[in-house]
Design an enzyme around this catalytic site. Structure first.
Site, PDB file in Angstrom:
ATOM      1  N   SER A  17     -10.508   0.019   6.911  1.00  0.00           N
ATOM      2  CA  SER A  17      -9.895   0.062   5.648  1.00  0.00           C
ATOM      3  C   SER A  17      -9.272  -1.219   5.080  1.00  0.00           C
ATOM      4  O   SER A  17      -8.940  -1.292   3.914  1.00  0.00           O
ATOM      5  CB  SER A  17      -8.953   1.451   5.565  1.00  0.00           C
ATOM      6  OG  SER A  17      -9.355   2.645   5.567  1.00  0.00           O
TER       7      SER A  17
ATOM      8  N   LYS B  72       0.881  -1.163   0.072  1.00  0.00           N
ATOM      9  CA  LYS B  72      -0.123  -0.068   0.037  1.00  0.00           C
ATOM     10  C   LYS B  72       0.974   1.384   0.048  1.00  0.00           C
ATOM     11  O   LYS B  72       1.942   1.257   0.762  1.00  0.00           O
ATOM     12  CB  LYS B  72      -0.810   0.162   1.164  1.00  0.00           C
ATOM     13  CG  LYS B  72      -2.105   1.024   1.370  1.00  0.00           C
ATOM     14  CD  LYS B  72      -2.984   1.081   2.516  1.00  0.00           C
ATOM     15  CE  LYS B  72      -3.949   1.968   2.545  1.00  0.00           C
ATOM     16  NZ  LYS B  72      -5.025   1.813   3.759  1.00  0.00           N
TER      17      LYS B  72
ATOM     18  N   SER C 177     -10.060   2.003   2.771  1.00  0.00           N
ATOM     19  CA  SER C 177      -9.134   2.806   1.837  1.00  0.00           C
ATOM     20  C   SER C 177      -7.898   1.747   0.785  1.00  0.00           C
ATOM     21  O   SER C 177      -7.409   2.175   0.071  1.00  0.00           O
ATOM     22  CB  SER C 177      -8.268   3.752   2.685  1.00  0.00           C
ATOM     23  OG  SER C 177      -7.449   3.441   3.642  1.00  0.00           O
TER      24      SER C 177
END
Lengths: 500, 493
Positions: B183, B79, B159
């Protein structure tokens, strides 16, 4: 917070105005840089005078994802300082974020302590004076709190025509903010407070107290009132960086406020700056322009907690502080309170004195340090750290007096030689023939000569024995100061037939 | 030869150690898949093929020498929130344009130390603020799943939308993700993957771009429960550089897989039955309950009375911390700078241009709730609510509950640029309704696929555990996985 007035208005400290007397109320927030090798939350060095941005870690530069880790040594230093201020140590304290934007504040917030500081209430005894009668007055000044916080970096506006440069060496350095209660009532008290606080920090070794390097700065809160009335509106003078300027800024600010009030005006609560060149304070920002710092507990840091044993261990290792040292000097060495106060006023002086006094007569050592050494330093504009005469050298002089090698008078000459040229006291005395004459035959000869040459004086002295001193003086003069004064005295008296 | 990208981490690990495949082959297979799919899926914002091949080569050498580590040769996506040395680390924000840190986050360093291979950086909502991956400066990520008979592009959740989509589309063997309010778990649920948010303090936050420090926690998104266990074992560590990381040894999570849940008490919180919850979600929940009961667990009804306050409190605490955490993006030292006539003007122009709409909204909310005169009414009260939420869970656990079963999300994946959601940010925030409580209480939570809804889209179940009892979650999730089966998106991209 309700503020308690613990002082009784004292006319000695009043400031006379056009419409009557005024009293000035002062509280101080002192920022003292913690003596530590690395910063409060990073391992970067705290060394003063490094190249710009040489001592900057990823944390100090607030790189994304960096986290603060508390430096245990800084915590210990704060606790030591709290103990030195006879203050309450809080075993649990909280670091908060104080949010504001400034280029030399990389995180966009300063990590500080807001509601739960590491140290609570304490006190400092200051000594004000001497007054006309030569008296000192001890006053207790309350400490509100001490907390740990990060210093900011430095913006430099003179390096480029259109841009400002930022030096982050100081960014993240640990500061102790030490907040007094509004217990100070004159600029002299404020100066005495700062001097005493600095002395305590230096004794503790928790701050070097070097105000010219920015290791210690004071924010001074000043208000005025009619004696005995409620506190007035205060103004805060920011970042005053010398004890002298603290005094000057208070004098100026108190008179400025008095003038406004006497003209029927009101004081605006504001932050002011002291302009040392002009000797005046000027407005920096008003209460309305004050930042909203949006304090909240720093979620990157757990509450700071330690147990009583941690505090006790630090307490056990605490060095002797000036008040205790003063007491000991009076009690054990038989010094006067005045002499003891002078000697403990700065740690370096006390250290010097104790080195001289080690194994010697305390009073003699005190006299030499205060009258001769400090006198000479003062005259030369030098600090104790810059002394050309070491404790060992001064001690050597005292030893030579004690064993009768030199007279007290010649010892002053030896001191002067050491001051100017250095060397070993015993060697100087030897090589320059300054040894005291203890040969009674030689002294007797000199006494006889003086008596023979001054028959008038002899007559007078017989009637008034105190005049024997004149003869002693003459003999000393004739022998170039080398005669043993006690021996001369005894001989003069016996020759003149004066009873001991 | 089978498509190497279809292998789970456990399967690939076996083939690598048996020398049936090489790490370079495996890495090349993923790089090829990324090359072919990323333009459509947009899961990666930066691909690092040279670094990947170099790392794979080194892995092969270690395997040959008999020195293979736990994740040797396993290609992972990272990420964009994780600091990766010398590589794109921009939290998918314009304000971090060009930022490549000179440090490696503890979590990713742990993975590299265990032999993993980095494929690149994954798309995400800007600064991890969002539930659809639509707030990314690099554009939305497309969910590899589509509803039956529909060509409508769906969001992968957020997210960690890039992480979930990359795992679901087989563009990496597994991915790192972070979870502040859901998330990890919501995108996992939206993509038929497994995601675990471990206990707060289990994975170091050092080197991970901060959103809300007291809630942020890294975790993996993986194909199945076992892979998630393998990844978490490598990601988790005690880290002296993060004082909120917890000083507890990291257990062998994989060993929990396959353990019986017989006699375990599973709590079913009545407060999670919300108004207007789709029937499919209710049915999924009941199905989950049945599977666990069939496996020998005891099902108990529990109450977590402060649940309804969790979302509002979360949207005070998280923005408050974010408003402060994001203050460092000021154009002075790194990232974007838009020049201005003075320093204030530069700040304003930089931050106006650098932050997206949602990030700005949260900075504004956060600044407001911390302001003088509002702090007590908002921030302080939210913290009190947080304590009560934590207490709810503690009481349930004290009463003998071992884990709590809830739906992971109130719906399946929705469409990109959904008008209903775009017009009302609070509707978007409701996506986190089942997941934020876990962050507020600092507990571990896992999302595991439970089935497909009537549109043919994956739905996830969430298991919530006691602090540092991730093993309980893995073994229980594995029971669900065994019963529900695994779900793979049909390739359309």
């Amino acid at each position: 917070m309700s503020i308690v007035d613990v002082r009784t208005p004292d006319p000695k400290r009043f400031i006379p105005g056009a419409t009557g007397d005024w009293e000035v109320i002062i509280g101080m927030e002192v920022h003292a840089q913690v003596l530590s090798n690395s910063k409060l939350f990073s391992s970067a060095s705290t060394e003063f005078g490094s190249e710009p941005n040489a001592n900057v870690s990823l944390v100090d530069a607030a790189m994304p994802g960096m986290l603060p880790v508390i430096n245990e040594e800084c915590v210990k230093q704060a606790v030591r300082t709290g103990l030195g201020l006879k203050a309450k140590i809080n075993n649990r304290s909280i670091f908060d974020r104080k949010n504001y934007f400034y280029p030399d504040l990389p995180q966009g917030y300063q990590i500080s302590q807001y509601k739960d500081p590491i140290v609570g209430e304490g006190k400092i005894i200051i000594s004000v004076g001497p007054d006309r009668q030569g008296q000192f007055e001890d006053v207790e000044i309350g400490i509100e709190r001490l907390h740990l916080e990060q210093d900011a970096g430095k913006s430099m506006h003179d390096q480029h025509p259109a841009m400002s440069y930022v030096d982050l060496n100081r960014s993240g350095v640990a500061l102790m903010e030490i907040v007094s209660k509004p217990d100070l009532r004159s600029s002299d008290e404020a100066k005495a407070y700062l001097t005493k606080l600095r002395s305590i920090l230096r004794y503790l070794g928790t701050c070097d107290g070097n105000m010219d390097e920015g290791s210690m700065r004071a924010d001074v809160n000043v208000s005025v009132r009619r004696p005995g009335e409620a506190f007035g509106t205060r103004c805060e003078i920011k970042n005053v960086n010398s004890i002298r300027f603290v005094g000057q800024s208070i004098e100026y600010e108190a008179r400025r406020q008095i003038a406004i009030l006497e003209d029927g005006g009101a004081i605006d609560q504001e932050t002011r700056l002291f302009d040392a060149n002009k000797g005046e304070t000027r407005s920096m920002r008003s209460k309305e322009e004050a930042h909203d710092y949006r304090y909240f507990p720093d979620p990157d840091l757990l509450p700071l907690e330690f147990d009583d044993a941690f505090v006790e261990a630090l307490k056990a290792d605490l060095p002797e502080l000036p008040d205790d040292k003063k007491e000991r000097f009076v009690r054990d060495l038989g010094l006067s309170v005045y002499d003891a106060s002078v000697l403990v006023s700065e740690k370096a002086i006390a250290d010097y004195f104790e080195a001289v006094a080690e194994g010697r007569d305390g009073k003699a050592a005190a006299n030499w340090v205060i009258n001769d050494l400090l006198g000479a330093l003062n005259k030369a504009g030098k600090t104790i750290e810059e002394t050309p005469v070491s404790p060992a050298q001064l001690g050597g002089i005292i030893d030579l007096i004690k064993d009768g090698t030199i007279s007290g008078k010649l010892a002053k000459d030896v001191f002067e030689i050491l001051w100017n040229e250095g060397g070993d006291p015993a060697e100087i005395v030897e090589s320059r023939g300054m040894k005291q004459v203890t040969d009674t035959g030689a002294i007797e000869k000199a006494v006889d000569e003086i008596i023979a040459a001054n028959p008038d004086q002899v007559e007078k002295a017989k009637a008034k024995p105190s005049l024997a001193g004149w003869f002693v003086g003459q003999v000393m003069k004739a022998t170039g100061g080398k005669a043993n004064p006690q021996a001369v005295q005894a001989l003069v008296k016996s020759k003149l037939g004066i009873e001991e | 030869m089978t498509d190497l990208t279809s292998l789970t981490i456990a399967e690939a690990r076996a083939k690598l150690s048996a020398k049936e495949i090489t790490a370079v082959e495996l890495t090349d297979a993923y790089l090829g898949a990324i090359e072919a799919a990323n333009e459509t899926i947009n899961a990666y914002v930066a691909v690092t093929p040279e670094k990947a091949r170099e790392m794979a080569k080194a892995s092969d050498a270690r395997i040959a020498a008999g020195n293979a580590a736990a994740l040797e040769g396993i290609p992972l996506g990272i990420k964009d929130l994780f600091g990766t040395e010398g590589i794109h680390t921009q939290a998918c924000s314009h304000i971090l344009d060009g930022f490549e840190p000179r440090y490696e986050s503890t979590v990713t360093q742990n993975l590299w130390n265990d032999g993993a291979v980095m494929l690149g950086k994954l798309n995400m909502d800007e600064f991890a603020m969002g539930s659809s991956n639509e707030t990314s400066y690099y554009g939305p990520v497309k969910n590899p799943w589509r509803a039956k008979g529909s060509n409508l592009d769906l969001v992968p959740g957020g997210s960690s939308g890039g992480s979930a989509a990359a795992v679901a589309a087989r563009l990496c063997a597994g991915a790192t993700a972070t979870d502040t309010g859901g998330s990890i778990r919501q995108p996992a649920a939206f993509t038929g993957t497994v995601g675990i948010k471990p206990t707060y303090g289990r994975c170091s936050r050092w080197g991970v771009v901060a959103f809300a420090s007291s809630l942020d926690q890294a975790g993996p998104i993986a194909r199945d429960v076992r892979d998630a266990a393998i990844l978490l074992k490598s990601m988790a560590s005690i880290d002296p550089k993060d004082t909120t990381s917890v000083d507890l040894p990291v257990p062998d999570y994989e060993a929990a897989i396959g353990q019986s849940i017989k006699g375990m008490r599973i709590g079913i919180p009545k407060e999670y039955r919300v108004d207007g919850m789709p029937e499919d979600i209710e049915a999924l929940w009941q199905q989950g309950i049945a599977w666990l009961r069939d496996a020998g667990a005891e099902i108990v009804d529990i109450s977590l009375p402060h649940t309804k306050y969790a979302l509002p409190a979360y949207y005070i605490v998280a923005p408050a911390e974010a408003s402060s955490n994001l203050a460092r993006y000021d154009g002075v030292r790194y990232g974007l700078r838009v020049d201005g006539k003075d320093i204030i003007d530069m700040y304003e122009k930089t931050r106006a241009a650098g932050f997206g709409q949602e990030v700005k909204r949260r900075i504004m909310i956060g600044t407001y709730v911390l302001s003088a005169g509002y702090y007590d009414a908002y921030y302080l009260r939210a913290q009190k609510v947080r304590t009560l939420i934590k207490r709810d869970f503690e009481l349930a656990f004290q009463a003998g509950v071992d884990a709590i079963l809830t739906p992971a999300t109130p719906s399946s994946a929705f469409g990109i640029a959904d008008e209903d959601l775009a017009s009302d940010p609070v509707k978007m925030y409701l996506n986190d309704i089942f997941t934020v409580t876990v962050n507020m209480a600092g507990l571990p939570g896992i999302a595991v696929p439970g089935g497909l809804d009537r549109k043919g889209l994956p739905l996830g179940l969430q298991l919530i555990g006691k602090p540092f009892e991730e093993e309980t979650l893995f073994k229980t999730a594995h029971v669900i996985e065994q019963a529900a089966g695994r779900f793979t998106a049909s390739k359309w991209w």
